[in-house]
Design an enzyme around this catalytic site. Structure first.
Site, PDB file in Angstrom:
ATOM      1  N   GLU A  77     125.980  39.929  66.451  1.00  0.00           N
ATOM      2  CA  GLU A  77     126.764  40.798  65.576  1.00  0.00           C
ATOM      3  C   GLU A  77     125.840  41.422  64.528  1.00  0.00           C
ATOM      4  OE1 GLU A  77     131.210  38.841  65.513  1.00  0.00           O
ATOM      5  OE2 GLU A  77     129.839  38.301  63.896  1.00  0.00           O
ATOM      6  N   CYS A  78     125.896  42.733  64.419  1.00  0.00           N
ATOM      7  CA  CYS A  78     125.158  43.478  63.398  1.00  0.00           C
ATOM      8  C   CYS A  78     123.671  43.100  63.418  1.00  0.00           C
ATOM      9  CB  CYS A  78     125.788  43.270  62.024  1.00  0.00           C
ATOM     10  SG  CYS A  78     125.339  44.532  60.816  1.00  0.00           S
TER      11      CYS A  78
END
Length: 441
Positions: free
Chosen positions: A327-328
């Site tokens: 994520e990210c």
């Protein structure tokens, strides 16, 4: 029993609510009062500070990305505490244009849903009696929202305080405290907000200082007496489906943004979390059945990650037969390369073809909805997820298969679709720029 609570909010960001929140948590803790903290909204960083100040795990409550059942279930974490303090995000009524699960993401939604009266932090610098008009407007804008009073911040002098209090008396707004102008306990920031709690070497001293400052200038007894929303009903927490039974979780200064309610939900479902540190050149535990790379600050550690050969080789081997999700910041680390703010490209793990740059900064912020094109660890194809995106990275290339159809809070398509790459050994690599909050809202 769920104890009574308060929502610590403000007209806007930068008004001083985090300083007040941390000071209150630490001051009550010093008095032997058990306080359960919450964070209204999708902020990744504040809950860790709440936990350090209170000694209890803090959880996000979000009216856009969560339904009422999930919010009620998370409130159950306050069982056994004496008081709840929730910290708002941005301004009290700030949210998105289109409602989601049970509101538009505003802190006022949570205060109203839970019956927690609002304590409004007001920056009174540059004004006196006129500040009362702001307080009155905030107290009346949503008549159904409980309102406790105000804490004045950045007060210049005793005379200044007297003038402000006169205005508050005229409109019938209670003053619960008055904080003199001071900068020593303000927390350092970087481009995504506050520096993480784990990186604050002097955090205990800052918290002790904040506790003493707040205890001196805020009526703690009156503030506690103003709390509301206590209930004997404790709702079962909404179930969280873990991405696997044994989860290798990257955890260090480069990978630290994972929502506390997800970790707690994984463990409550019986999953085992196996932390490892990419910055220490550690590979994911080979006994795990899934690897999860949370968001964080890989751009600040790009050189170290590029040199972490054991981590890179171990992750590549892991992905051949098992799923890896990022994520990210974790997504960026799974890519082929990352260009730092100085324009230097650093090799990443290469599980995906993603190329990102901080030399070409662009602000990305907002809620996200995802309709999955392929399974994600813990979620089936066509599952609908809610999440939040907050970063400055620019995508130069995103060549792999799109993971999902992603839209913003207004149902407008978002070009960052996430990525999917399948491996012949049965494994896969997936990643998104948004942090997942819940499924099915």
């Amino acid at each position: 029993m769920i104890p009574p609570g308060l929502m610590i909010s403000a007209p806007a960001s930068g008004t001083g609510k985090t300083t007040l929140m941390l000071g209150l948590l630490a001051a009550f803790r010093a008095q032997g009062i058990e306080v359960q903290p919450f964070k209204s909204g999708p902020d990744y960083i504040d809950p860790a500070f709440h936990t350090a100040a209170s000694g209890r795990a803090s959880f996000n409550l979000d009216s856009w990305s969560m339904d009422r059942a999930r919010i009620d279930g998370l409130a159950g974490n306050a069982a056994g505490a004496d008081l709840i303090l929730a910290e708002g995000s941005m301004g009290l009524f700030d949210g998105v244009a289109r409602p989601g699960g049970c509101g538009n993401g505003a802190s006022a939604d949570i205060a109203t849903l839970m019956g927690w009266p609002v304590v409004l932090v007001l920056d009174v610098s540059g004004a006196a009696q006129s500040v009362a008009a702001t307080a009155l407007g905030f107290s009346k804008m949503r008549p159904e929202m409980p309102f406790a009073g105000v804490v004045l911040n950045r007060v210049a002098s005793p005379r200044h305080e007297t003038l402000v209090r006169v205005g508050m008396e005229q409109v019938g707004v209670k003053v619960l405290g008055s904080l003199p102008r001071r900068s020593e306990i303000e927390l350092p920031e970087r481009h995504l907000g506050l520096v993480q709690a784990g990186e604050q070497e002097n955090l205990p001293d800052l918290l002790a200082d904040a506790a003493a400052f707040v205890a001196e200038h805020v009526d703690l007894q009156a503030l506690r007496a103003a709390a509301g929303g206590a209930t004997d009903a404790i709702k079962d927490p909404a179930k969280v489906i873990p991405p696997g039974q044994r989860i290798a979780l990257a955890q260090d200064s480069a990978f630290a943004f994972v929502y506390p309610h997800l970790l707690a939900g994984w463990r409550a479902a019986g999953a085992e979390v196996l932390p490892f540190s990419p910055l220490a050149d550690e590979a994911p535990d080979d006994s795990a059945d899934v690897c999860w790379l949370p968001g964080g600050y890989p751009e600040l550690h790009a050189g170290t990650l590029a040199a972490a050969e054991r981590f890179r080789a171990g992750l590549q081997k892991f992905a051949q037969a098992r799923p890896v999700h990022g994520e990210c910041g974790g997504y960026m680390a799974m890519g082929a390369g990352l260009i730092d703010k100085d324009g230097t490209r650093h090799q990443m793990t290469g599980l995906l073809g993603l190329e990102t740059s901080f030399a070409k900064r662009k602000f990305h912020l907002g809620y996200r909805k995802a309709d999955l094109n392929a399974p994600l660890p813990g979620h089936a194809v066509r599952a609908r997820l809610t999440g939040h995106e907050f970063h400055y990275a620019t995508i130069l290339e995103e060549p792999d298969e799109p993971l999902a159809h992603i839209t913003d809070a207004n149902d407008q398509p978002v070009p960052e679709t996430g990525s999917l790459r399948r491996y012949e050994g049965g494994g896969c690599a997936t990643g998104t720029f948004f942090h997942m909050i819940a499924e099915g809202v």
